[in-house]
Design an enzyme around this catalytic site. Structure first.
Site, PDB file in Angstrom:
ATOM      1  CG  ASP A  41      26.544  12.699  -7.140  1.00 32.02           C
ATOM      2  OD1 ASP A  41      27.749  13.003  -7.133  1.00 32.02           O
ATOM      3  OD2 ASP A  41      25.637  13.544  -7.002  1.00 32.02           O
ATOM      4  CG  HIS A  46      28.456  15.516  -9.119  1.00 29.91           C
ATOM      5  ND1 HIS A  46      28.589  15.410  -7.750  1.00 29.91           N
ATOM      6  CD2 HIS A  46      28.218  16.826  -9.356  1.00 29.91           C
ATOM      7  CE1 HIS A  46      28.435  16.590  -7.186  1.00 29.91           C
ATOM      8  NE2 HIS A  46      28.210  17.480  -8.132  1.00 29.91           N
ATOM      9  CD  GLU A  56      28.160  20.688  -5.895  1.00 26.73           C
ATOM     10  OE1 GLU A  56      27.965  21.315  -4.842  1.00 26.73           O
ATOM     11  OE2 GLU A  56      28.070  19.451  -5.968  1.00 26.73           O
TER      12      GLU A  56
END
Ligand code: TNX
Length: 637
Positions: free
Chosen positions: A191, A265, A352
């Protein structure tokens, strides 16, 4: 004659009543599908052999023994062939009706567990949970259990990027997961805030990407500008350590699913290899006007100008460039990943992904034109399809967060539905497999009390035990055909605010025990009252002995009016067996100086126009851990 018949009926009736009572006393989590009590008990002692003819049965027997040694101080011998002595027999039956189901039969002279490989393992977990320590003896009540899970995918996700956890801690959680019959550990290995897996071809991923200088303190919104702790944080698993985790999990019937996030990410990756971003790096630096120290909106990463692995949370703007160089990189990374993880699923993230960088990136815009894509969402879909083709070619399946639906779902993808159930429903309707992990019910990084000031810092939300328990993964809106695509459930433990082992355990337990029943039991068999009456208290007492730092949940408080006296009766039943309760009703603090609860009590005599009183209490476990102070209102008269 009538009298005798009546007597016999009476005896039968009371035996029946007793059996039912015992049935309710069984404290197996998740509760088995069918339980029939038998009379008598089986006594386990050091002379009891385990008969295990196959290799996998012997492996499971060895783990059973490890548990017996740790918890009950004895270890049993394993034999390949049946012995005349009373024994525990593991019968691996290749033709058993279910992969993970089992039959467990306990009679005074013999315990038999029948099932396939995983079934035998689960039968042994149930047996462990049946053992009662009575008068220095290990006793197992006579019973026939027939059991099988409702769902084939029963998972927990651990985020080790936001905070790194050692292999030993991962093993501790795996051990507990297996005990409650979970079979998937989704390992969130990469991440923005850290890359945690050694990749031989790209050493900087861990040399650079696994470390950050500093981490934001407090809640994200507590301090503006952010305040940092000034302490380096990081770590990673060598490939050997990761393989060891995979083996350890496999012995416990758990598949480890690795997650390698893309295309977003990726700040930690770009800190190590900035050329994998969406902007051309010339002479070690980026075009003027595109650089920001803090990686704000629309800014590319520039390692040379001080950008490094970030120590703050939220959605970051760094994303991979949609280039051949990046596909080549990802294929090489995934090749090493597939070599370590035999899991059929490889998780590629996909969540995301702000498109800002692709909007301003010449490279990305060229690809959109060349491939005749409508927009950046289709570019993401194009990117993910390329990765899917690669995984499929290698015999693996792609799984991703529900954003992979945007811009078109890759043909064989499985969807992990996290933003509620919407994505999962859409995917199932399109004939794609789905894992339900909605942030409404299964985000274990959320608070466990409504009053956040009473709880350790968490990301937000409020997810009490009962809400987890109430979850059912099959949405009513699906047809029976579409329902088949819902493979199961998973809880997600994101660790932005979880930096220690104790905190990890506090957020996982007891909620994972509720999830175990959601995942294993048929919806109509679940019963929260039964779960909290005996099963949960017994298991929490045991978790304490196993050194698990679970959250001590609120007790069951019952306040009812006693018509005769006009006063109220209060009962407080803690959800940890043998725990003590200390309480006050005068509105003042409850601690261990308060009244020790010894049974239901009457509320004080109300005065004229008496306002409600507040019951305050704490729970103290047998080993002496104290809960938060809890409250309940007592309305008088
Ligand atoms: C959303 S859930 C994320 C994570 C965060 C989490 C915090 C998902 C696929 N992405 O990056 O850690 O919220 O609850």
């Amino acid at each position: 004659m009538k009298k005798i018949l009546g007597l016999v009926a009476g005896i039968l009736f009371s035996v029946h009543g007793l059996l039912i009572a015992q049935q309710q006393e069984l404290a197996i989590i998740p509760a088995p599908k069918s339980v029939n009590m038998l009379s008598g008990t089986f006594q386990i002692d050091a002379a009891t052999p385990i008969i295990a003819a196959t290799e996998s049965a012997r492996k499971s027997a060895a783990l059973f023994n490890e548990f017996l040694a740790a918890e009950h101080g004895i270890s049993l011998k394993t034999s390949l062939i049946a012995l005349p002595a009373k024994s525990i027999v593991l019968e691996e039956a290749g033709d058993f009706s279910s992969e993970e189901g089992y039959t467990l039969r306990v009679e005074p002279d013999k315990i038999t567990i029948t099932g396939k490989k995983a079934g035998l393992f689960y039968g042994l977990q149930s047996l462990l949970q049946l053992i009662q320590h009575t008068n220095g003896m290990l006793q197992v009540p006579g019973v026939v259990i027939e059991d099988a899970p409702a769902f084939g995918y029963r998972g927990i996700m651990l985020d080790v990027s936001r905070h790194f956890f050692t292999g030993d801690q991962i093993k501790k959680v795996l051990n507990l997961m297996a005990y409650f019959k979970f079979n998937r550990m989704h390992w969130h290995l990469t991440d923005d805030q850290g890359w945690r897996l050694e990749i031989k071809k790209y050493p900087k991923l861990t040399q650079v990407g696994a470390w950050r200088d500093s981490t934001i303190i407090g809640q994200y919104y507590d301090f503006k500008p952010f305040i940092y702790d000034g302490k380096p944080h990081g770590g990673f698993y060598t490939q050997e350590e990761a393989r060891e985790i995979v083996r350890y999990a496999a012995d416990r019937q758990i598949t480890v699913i690795p997650e390698i996030e893309l295309p977003g990410h990726t700040s930690a990756v770009l800190a190590a290899y900035p050329e994998l971003g969406s902007f051309e790096v010339k002479d070690g630096s980026l075009p003027t006007g595109t650089i920001a120290a803090n990686n704000e909106k629309g800014e590319p990463y520039d390692n040379d100008l001080g950008d490094a692995v970030p120590g703050y949370w939220g959605v970051h703007y760094n994303i991979y460039g949609p280039t051949e160089k990046v596909y080549g990189f990802l294929q090489e990374v995934l090749t090493e990943v597939m070599d370590i993880f035999p899991s059929e699923y490889i998780h590629i993230g996909g969540d995301e992904v702000p498109k800002d960088h692709w909007i301003t990136s010449e490279i990305a815009q060229k690809v959109i034109k060349k491939e005749k894509l409508a927009d950046e969402h289709e570019l993401q879909s194009f990117f993910i399809r390329r990765i899917e083709q690669f995984l499929n070619k290698n015999g693996r399946k792609l799984i991703g967060w529900d954003e992979i639906l945007e811009g078109g779902l890759a043909p064989n993808a499985t969807v992990m539905s996290w933003r509620g159930e919407k994505g999962g429903i859409a995917a199932a309707k399109m004939g794609h497999d789905v894992i339900m992990t909605p942030n409404s019910h299964l985000y274990f990084d959320h608070y466990q009390a409504a009053d956040k000031t009473t709880e350790p810092l968490a990301i937000g939300g409020f997810l009490p035990l009962e809400k987890v328990y109430s979850y059912s993964p099959i949405p009513d809106t699906l047809t029976s055909e579409e329902r088949k695509y819902i493979l199961g459930v998973q809880a997600n433990l994101w660790t932005e605010y979880i930096p220690t082992n104790n905190k990890m355990e506090y957020f996982l337990f007891p909620r994972a025990l509720a999830l175990a029943e959601v995942a294993w039991m048929a919806r109509e068999d679940k019963d929260y009252q039964a779960f909290t009456k005996h099963r949960l208290p017994a298991r929490l007492r045991e978790l304490e002995k196993m050194d698990v730092f679970f959250r001590i949940p609120e007790a069951k408080v019952n306040i009812s009016k006693d018509e005769a006296s006009g006063r109220h009766m209060v009962s407080i039943d803690p959800l940890v067996a043998q725990a003590k309760v200390y309480f006050t009703v005068d509105g003042h603090k409850a601690d261990q100086t308060a009244t020790l609860y010894s049974g239901p009590f009457a509320t004080p005599i109300p005065g004229p126009n008496q306002q409600p009183l507040t019951l305050r209490y704490i729970i103290v476990t047998p080993e002496g851990r104290s809960s938060n102070q809890f409250e309940a209102e007592i309305k008088l008269p």
